[in-house]
Design a protein around this motif. Structure first.
Motif, PDB file in Angstrom:
ATOM      1  N   GLU A   1       0.823  -1.215   0.000  1.00 22.48           N
ATOM      2  CA  GLU A   1       0.000   0.000   0.000  1.00 22.48           C
ATOM      3  C   GLU A   1       0.857   1.266   0.000  1.00 22.48           C
TER       4      GLU A   1
ATOM      5  N   HIS B   1       2.972   1.317  -3.605  1.00 22.87           N
ATOM      6  CA  HIS B   1       2.176   1.444  -4.826  1.00 22.87           C
ATOM      7  C   HIS B   1       0.920   2.293  -4.641  1.00 22.87           C
TER       8      HIS B   1
ATOM      9  N   CYS C   1      -3.810  -0.410  -6.776  1.00 22.26           N
ATOM     10  CA  CYS C   1      -3.271  -0.666  -5.442  1.00 22.26           C
ATOM     11  C   CYS C   1      -4.417  -1.096  -4.509  1.00 22.26           C
TER      12      CYS C   1
END
Length: 153
Positions: free
Chosen positions: A104, A107, A113
């Motif tokens: 998390e 990205h 994500c």
């Protein structure tokens, strides 16, 4: 078959072989951000024996257990649940949470994500732990003693 495992990508192996993520973690092989490399390439870059890792992957227990659990004793079924599910959840969820956090954070700008995955995994971990504790302290002892669940209020 071993040779083809060394040619497959880390991400493909992690996705398709249960237990491979833990093995990759032990060898410090990044199957996330660097997951598009083959096992052979990744192992070579770190001075690891790709063939040995492939053999360990082959030795992992198969994902599909063909046991007909309706035909086993309560003790056998309980032991299987404790070993295959409770133990695995307790080992893997605490490891998955930091991985989800890393994904998390790394990205966050990517539209695909999995935003919120970390919080979701933490909730799952809490709820599963409560559920497993209840099974282990109440349900399984009753079943091991042969108390029919229809008699439990």
């Amino acid at each position: 078959m071993t040779e083809t495992l060394t040619e497959r990508t880390l991400s493909d192996l992690a996705f398709s072989l249960p237990g491979s993520c833990a093995l990759f973690h032990d060898y410090k092989l990044d199957f996330c951000c660097a997951g598009q490399r083959s096992l052979g390439e990744a192992a070579s870059e770190q001075g690891l024996d790709a063939q040995r890792i492939a053999e360990e992957l082959q030795a992992l227990p198969p994902a599909n257990d063909q046991t007909d659990w309706r035909l086993t004793s309560n003790d056998q079924l309980i032991d299987h649940i404790l070993e295959r599910y409770h133990k695995v959840h307790r080992e893997q969820l605490p490891a998955l949470i930091p991985l989800a956090e890393r994904v998390e954070k790394t990205h966050a700008a990517h539209p695909q994500c999995p935003t919120g995955l970390t919080a979701h995994l933490k909730t799952i971990q809490e709820e599963l732990e409560w559920h497993m504790c209840k099974e282990e302290s109440v349900l399984f002892p009753w079943l091991r003693q042969g108390i029919p669940l229809s008699h439990v209020q």
